[in-house]
Design a protein around this motif. Structure first.
Motif, PDB file in Angstrom:
ATOM      1  N   GLY A  19       0.829  -1.216   0.000  1.00 32.99           N
ATOM      2  CA  GLY A  19       0.000   0.000   0.000  1.00 32.99           C
ATOM      3  C   GLY A  19       0.855   1.253   0.000  1.00 32.99           C
ATOM      4  O   GLY A  19       0.594   2.201  -0.756  1.00 32.99           O
ATOM      5  N   ALA A  20       1.892   1.262   0.833  1.00 28.29           N
ATOM      6  CA  ALA A  20       2.788   2.426   0.912  1.00 28.29           C
ATOM      7  C   ALA A  20       3.533   2.632  -0.405  1.00 28.29           C
ATOM      8  O   ALA A  20       3.714   3.766  -0.860  1.00 28.29           O
ATOM      9  CB  ALA A  20       3.775   2.237   2.064  1.00 28.29           C
ATOM     10  N   ILE A  98       1.438   4.124   8.895  1.00 28.72           N
ATOM     11  CA  ILE A  98       0.267   4.983   9.166  1.00 28.72           C
ATOM     12  C   ILE A  98       0.658   6.465   9.180  1.00 28.72           C
ATOM     13  O   ILE A  98      -0.123   7.313   8.774  1.00 28.72           O
ATOM     14  CB  ILE A  98      -0.507   4.628  10.465  1.00 28.72           C
ATOM     15  CG1 ILE A  98       0.380   4.695  11.702  1.00 28.72           C
ATOM     16  CG2 ILE A  98      -1.234   3.311  10.352  1.00 28.72           C
ATOM     17  CD1 ILE A  98      -0.417   4.865  12.979  1.00 28.72           C
ATOM     18  N   GLU A  99       1.876   6.755   9.637  1.00 24.33           N
ATOM     19  CA  GLU A  99       2.357   8.143   9.567  1.00 24.33           C
ATOM     20  C   GLU A  99       2.427   8.583   8.104  1.00 24.33           C
ATOM     21  O   GLU A  99       1.925   9.651   7.738  1.00 24.33           O
ATOM     22  CB  GLU A  99       3.740   8.238  10.220  1.00 24.33           C
ATOM     23  CG  GLU A  99       4.439   9.575  10.019  1.00 24.33           C
ATOM     24  CD  GLU A  99       3.870  10.706  10.867  1.00 24.33           C
ATOM     25  OE1 GLU A  99       3.866  11.855  10.376  1.00 24.33           O
ATOM     26  OE2 GLU A  99       3.443  10.447  12.001  1.00 24.33           O
ATOM     27  N   PHE A 100       3.028   7.751   7.274  1.00 21.04           N
ATOM     28  CA  PHE A 100       3.181   8.060   5.844  1.00 21.04           C
ATOM     29  C   PHE A 100       1.809   8.270   5.188  1.00 21.04           C
ATOM     30  O   PHE A 100       1.583   9.274   4.507  1.00 21.04           O
ATOM     31  CB  PHE A 100       3.942   6.921   5.168  1.00 21.04           C
ATOM     32  CG  PHE A 100       4.178   7.123   3.691  1.00 21.04           C
ATOM     33  CD1 PHE A 100       4.942   8.184   3.222  1.00 21.04           C
ATOM     34  CD2 PHE A 100       3.640   6.234   2.770  1.00 21.04           C
ATOM     35  CE1 PHE A 100       5.169   8.358   1.860  1.00 21.04           C
ATOM     36  CE2 PHE A 100       3.860   6.405   1.412  1.00 21.04           C
ATOM     37  CZ  PHE A 100       4.622   7.472   0.954  1.00 21.04           C
ATOM     38  N   ALA A 101       0.892   7.350   5.420  1.00 19.96           N
ATOM     39  CA  ALA A 101      -0.439   7.435   4.809  1.00 19.96           C
ATOM     40  C   ALA A 101      -1.192   8.681   5.262  1.00 19.96           C
ATOM     41  O   ALA A 101      -1.901   9.316   4.474  1.00 19.96           O
ATOM     42  CB  ALA A 101      -1.244   6.181   5.141  1.00 19.96           C
ATOM     43  N   SER A 102      -1.008   9.048   6.533  1.00 22.86           N
ATOM     44  CA  SER A 102      -1.755  10.189   7.087  1.00 22.86           C
ATOM     45  C   SER A 102      -1.394  11.506   6.393  1.00 22.86           C
ATOM     46  O   SER A 102      -2.187  12.446   6.381  1.00 22.86           O
ATOM     47  CB  SER A 102      -1.513  10.311   8.599  1.00 22.86           C
ATOM     48  OG  SER A 102      -0.192  10.750   8.884  1.00 22.86           O
ATOM     49  N   TRP A 103      -0.208  11.572   5.796  1.00 19.30           N
ATOM     50  CA  TRP A 103       0.202  12.796   5.084  1.00 19.30           C
ATOM     51  C   TRP A 103      -0.730  13.105   3.916  1.00 19.30           C
ATOM     52  O   TRP A 103      -0.836  14.250   3.487  1.00 19.30           O
ATOM     53  CB  TRP A 103       1.626  12.644   4.542  1.00 19.30           C
ATOM     54  CG  TRP A 103       2.698  12.513   5.569  1.00 19.30           C
ATOM     55  CD1 TRP A 103       2.569  12.623   6.931  1.00 19.30           C
ATOM     56  CD2 TRP A 103       4.090  12.230   5.331  1.00 19.30           C
ATOM     57  NE1 TRP A 103       3.773  12.434   7.550  1.00 19.30           N
ATOM     58  CE2 TRP A 103       4.736  12.184   6.590  1.00 19.30           C
ATOM     59  CE3 TRP A 103       4.836  12.007   4.193  1.00 19.30           C
ATOM     60  CZ2 TRP A 103       6.092  11.937   6.735  1.00 19.30           C
ATOM     61  CZ3 TRP A 103       6.203  11.759   4.326  1.00 19.30           C
ATOM     62  CH2 TRP A 103       6.820  11.716   5.583  1.00 19.30           C
ATOM     63  N   PHE A 104      -1.398  12.077   3.395  1.00 16.99           N
ATOM     64  CA  PHE A 104      -2.205  12.235   2.180  1.00 16.99           C
ATOM     65  C   PHE A 104      -3.713  12.120   2.443  1.00 16.99           C
ATOM     66  O   PHE A 104      -4.499  12.086   1.511  1.00 16.99           O
ATOM     67  CB  PHE A 104      -1.769  11.185   1.141  1.00 16.99           C
ATOM     68  CG  PHE A 104      -0.300  11.203   0.885  1.00 16.99           C
ATOM     69  CD1 PHE A 104       0.259  12.135   0.014  1.00 16.99           C
ATOM     70  CD2 PHE A 104       0.554  10.325   1.545  1.00 16.99           C
ATOM     71  CE1 PHE A 104       1.632  12.174  -0.196  1.00 16.99           C
ATOM     72  CE2 PHE A 104       1.924  10.351   1.346  1.00 16.99           C
ATOM     73  CZ  PHE A 104       2.468  11.286   0.469  1.00 16.99           C
ATOM     74  N   ALA A 145      -4.915  -1.814   4.356  1.00 17.23           N
ATOM     75  CA  ALA A 145      -3.874  -0.883   4.823  1.00 17.23           C
ATOM     76  C   ALA A 145      -4.341   0.558   4.639  1.00 17.23           C
ATOM     77  O   ALA A 145      -5.006   0.883   3.648  1.00 17.23           O
ATOM     78  CB  ALA A 145      -2.581  -1.119   4.048  1.00 17.23           C
ATOM     79  N   PHE A 146      -3.992   1.422   5.573  1.00 16.66           N
ATOM     80  CA  PHE A 146      -4.365   2.838   5.509  1.00 16.66           C
ATOM     81  C   PHE A 146      -3.867   3.450   4.192  1.00 16.66           C
ATOM     82  O   PHE A 146      -4.559   4.242   3.556  1.00 16.66           O
ATOM     83  CB  PHE A 146      -3.778   3.564   6.721  1.00 16.66           C
ATOM     84  CG  PHE A 146      -4.236   4.991   6.900  1.00 16.66           C
ATOM     85  CD1 PHE A 146      -5.395   5.484   6.302  1.00 16.66           C
ATOM     86  CD2 PHE A 146      -3.491   5.857   7.707  1.00 16.66           C
ATOM     87  CE1 PHE A 146      -5.807   6.797   6.483  1.00 16.66           C
ATOM     88  CE2 PHE A 146      -3.897   7.176   7.892  1.00 16.66           C
ATOM     89  CZ  PHE A 146      -5.049   7.643   7.276  1.00 16.66           C
ATOM     90  N   SER A 147      -2.671   3.048   3.769  1.00 14.66           N
ATOM     91  CA  SER A 147      -2.093   3.586   2.530  1.00 14.66           C
ATOM     92  C   SER A 147      -2.947   3.308   1.297  1.00 14.66           C
ATOM     93  O   SER A 147      -2.885   4.036   0.310  1.00 14.66           O
ATOM     94  CB  SER A 147      -0.696   2.985   2.293  1.00 14.66           C
ATOM     95  OG  SER A 147       0.201   3.425   3.271  1.00 14.66           O
ATOM     96  N   GLU A 148      -3.723   2.229   1.358  1.00 18.45           N
ATOM     97  CA  GLU A 148      -4.556   1.857   0.206  1.00 18.45           C
ATOM     98  C   GLU A 148      -5.678   2.859  -0.051  1.00 18.45           C
ATOM     99  O   GLU A 148      -6.137   3.014  -1.176  1.00 18.45           O
ATOM    100  CB  GLU A 148      -5.169   0.462   0.418  1.00 18.45           C
ATOM    101  CG  GLU A 148      -4.178  -0.683   0.335  1.00 18.45           C
ATOM    102  CD  GLU A 148      -3.816  -1.074  -1.096  1.00 18.45           C
ATOM    103  OE1 GLU A 148      -4.338  -0.459  -2.050  1.00 18.45           O
ATOM    104  OE2 GLU A 148      -2.992  -1.991  -1.245  1.00 18.45           O
ATOM    105  N   ILE A 149      -6.128   3.537   1.008  1.00 19.50           N
ATOM    106  CA  ILE A 149      -7.309   4.406   0.846  1.00 19.50           C
ATOM    107  C   ILE A 149      -7.067   5.859   1.252  1.00 19.50           C
ATOM    108  O   ILE A 149      -7.920   6.714   1.025  1.00 19.50           O
ATOM    109  CB  ILE A 149      -8.527   3.852   1.625  1.00 19.50           C
ATOM    110  CG1 ILE A 149      -8.182   3.612   3.121  1.00 19.50           C
ATOM    111  CG2 ILE A 149      -9.015   2.562   1.008  1.00 19.50           C
ATOM    112  CD1 ILE A 149      -8.600   4.668   4.043  1.00 19.50           C
ATOM    113  N   ALA A 150      -5.915   6.146   1.849  1.00 19.55           N
ATOM    114  CA  ALA A 150      -5.685   7.463   2.474  1.00 19.55           C
ATOM    115  C   ALA A 150      -6.016   8.637   1.554  1.00 19.55           C
ATOM    116  O   ALA A 150      -6.709   9.580   1.948  1.00 19.55           O
ATOM    117  CB  ALA A 150      -4.242   7.565   2.964  1.00 19.55           C
TER     118      ALA A 150
END
Length: 448
Positions: A19-20, A98-104, A145-150
């Motif tokens: 995801g990331a 989750i930190e990375f995904a939260s940026w977007f 994963a959060f990255s998949e949908i952020a």
């Protein structure tokens, strides 16, 4: 966050890492995915990475991993892993997925952590918010994963995000609008130098970046949580089965009551909460508080509580055969989860215990087992430990696999009994994960 052109090393090639990597590519970064696992285990990920034209290596972390501007770490990778230590020594910025995904993510994040109940609470929160006509994604340590949908979440939408302590260990500026810590009990201590305090403080990181405009929801009945609570700026709500709460949820005459400043704003009968067990009343309380923070309609909240049926692998009813109920609680990977499961049934129990032991102290369930369990089937690498502890206290047998267990249970259990898979252990000695273990159990039972 502008990441165009920067080199990102992603540690871990499972769903969070994939995801990331996809998110990195989408925003113009150059990802390199690395995983020390075997090619056999990561076949699906390898295929995906090839199709996406993303560079990767499997079976090692070569020196190339340090040729980056940023390192993003999957939750399965210990924060004290050698690859992370070396990266930090080279002054490489290291963050969790989750930190990375939260940026977007432009939407509102409801971050949910705790030792037990995270998955049910995250699922209920997503379900209830959607039933209240607010578009809400459910993601994190729960399947997606959060990255998949952020980056798909709009400003007026929500994310119900399950977060493990491992994901919190490497956050930087991550700050959910609403943070929940449901409870803290001993678990994963092997990742925290066998220190309960270090594990508890890891959980507290969920609110470390919150401001006075954010909200914190806490389980008042969890002594370890309250003992290690840190100073914080966010507005705090509590929930309790034992005491009256002025801001939050509590029990009054078999009702769940939500109050702010001692004024009752919502109530429902305990029986209105479809999912059974005291632990699920607490999970529902946390979600009710979150819903009322955003002033959702009481009738819609009530309808959602009445209609939410729970989650897969958590006290999931599989099938009744000749009056014998088969229950899949494969997600019970620690002792506290087994306590919750045993307390949820009045019927005699045939209990399936075992797997990869994480340092379990079986004395904490001894009395409950003697009181409620007719027989234990011990499986996996911890089978001998379980047999040695329990065989003088309750009938206990070691079985090779779940096929053998189900066959034995069918011949020995009687109408009115419960066959409960609630292993108290991780699954990796026999299965890919707890979901795989639960699915195998269900497939065996459903073939009958």
């Amino acid at each position: 966050m502008n990441i165009k052109g920067i080199k990102i090393s992603i540690i871990g090639a499972a769903r969070s890492g994939i995801g990331a990597a996809k998110l990195a590519v989408k925003f113009g970064a150059i990802p390199f995915v690395t995983d020390s696992g075997s090619e056999e285990k990561l076949k699906g990920s390898i295929e995906l990475l090839k199709n996406l034209n993303i560079d990767f290596e499997i079976g090692q972390h070569s020196s190339r991993v340090y040729e980056c501007d940023l390192m993003v770490v999957s939750p399965g990778v210990p924060s004290d892993a050698e690859v992370i230590k070396i990266a930090l020594s080279k002054n490489i910025k290291v963050i969790s997925e989750i930190e990375f995904a939260s940026w977007f993510c432009k939407g509102t994040i409801i971050g949910i952590t705790g030792t037990n109940g995270k998955t049910t609470t995250t699922s209920l929160c997503g379900y209830l918010f959607n039933e209240c006509k607010v578009k809400t994604y459910t993601a994190g340590n729960i399947g997606l994963a959060f990255s998949e949908i952020a980056d798909q979440v709009n400003e007026n939408e929500f994310v119900s995000l399950e977060i493990s302590s491992f994901q919190l260990d490497l956050i930087d500026k991550f700050a959910p609008k609403v943070a929940m810590i449901l409870n803290i009990t001993p678990d994963h201590l092997n990742r925290y130098e066998n220190s309960l305090e270090k594990y508890a403080l890891s959980k507290q990181r969920i609110y470390k970046n919150q401001t006075e405009n954010d909200f914190l929801i806490l389980g008042a009945d969890s002594d370890i949580l309250t003992k290690h609570l840190l100073e914080h700026k966010s507005k705090t709500f509590w929930f309790s089965m034992k005491e009256k709460i002025s801001n939050g949820c509590w029990i009054k005459n078999d009702k769940v009551v939500y109050s702010t400043d001692n004024e009752e704003k919502f109530s429902c009968n305990i029986s209105d909460i479809f999912i059974r067990g005291e632990h699920n009343i607490q999970n529902a309380m946390a979600v009710i508080i979150a819903a009322k923070i955003f002033d959702f309609d009481n009738e819609k909240i009530l309808n959602a509580l009445r209609s939410f049926k729970g989650v897969e692998h958590r006290l999931e009813f599989v099938k009744e055969i000749e009056g014998i109920k088969f229950i899949n609680d494969s997600k019970a990977t620690n002792i506290d989860s087994v306590i919750v499961a045993l307390k949820s049934f009045d019927e005699p129990i045939f209990l399936i215990l075992g797997g990869l032991d994480k340092g379990n102290d079986y004395s904490t369930i001894e009395d409950l087992v003697i009181q409620k369990v007719k027989k234990i089937y011990a499986i996996g690498s911890s089978a001998e430990k379980i047999f040695n502890y329990f065989h003088n206290k309750v009938k206990t047998e070691i079985r090779k696999d779940l096929e053998e267990v189900v066959a034995s249970a069918l011949s020995e259990a009687r109408a009115g009994d419960v066959v409960l898979l609630s292993p108290a252990c991780a699954s990796f000695d026999m299965f890919e994960n707890y979901e795989h273990r639960g699915k195998v159990f269900k497939e065996i039972v459903n073939r009958i």
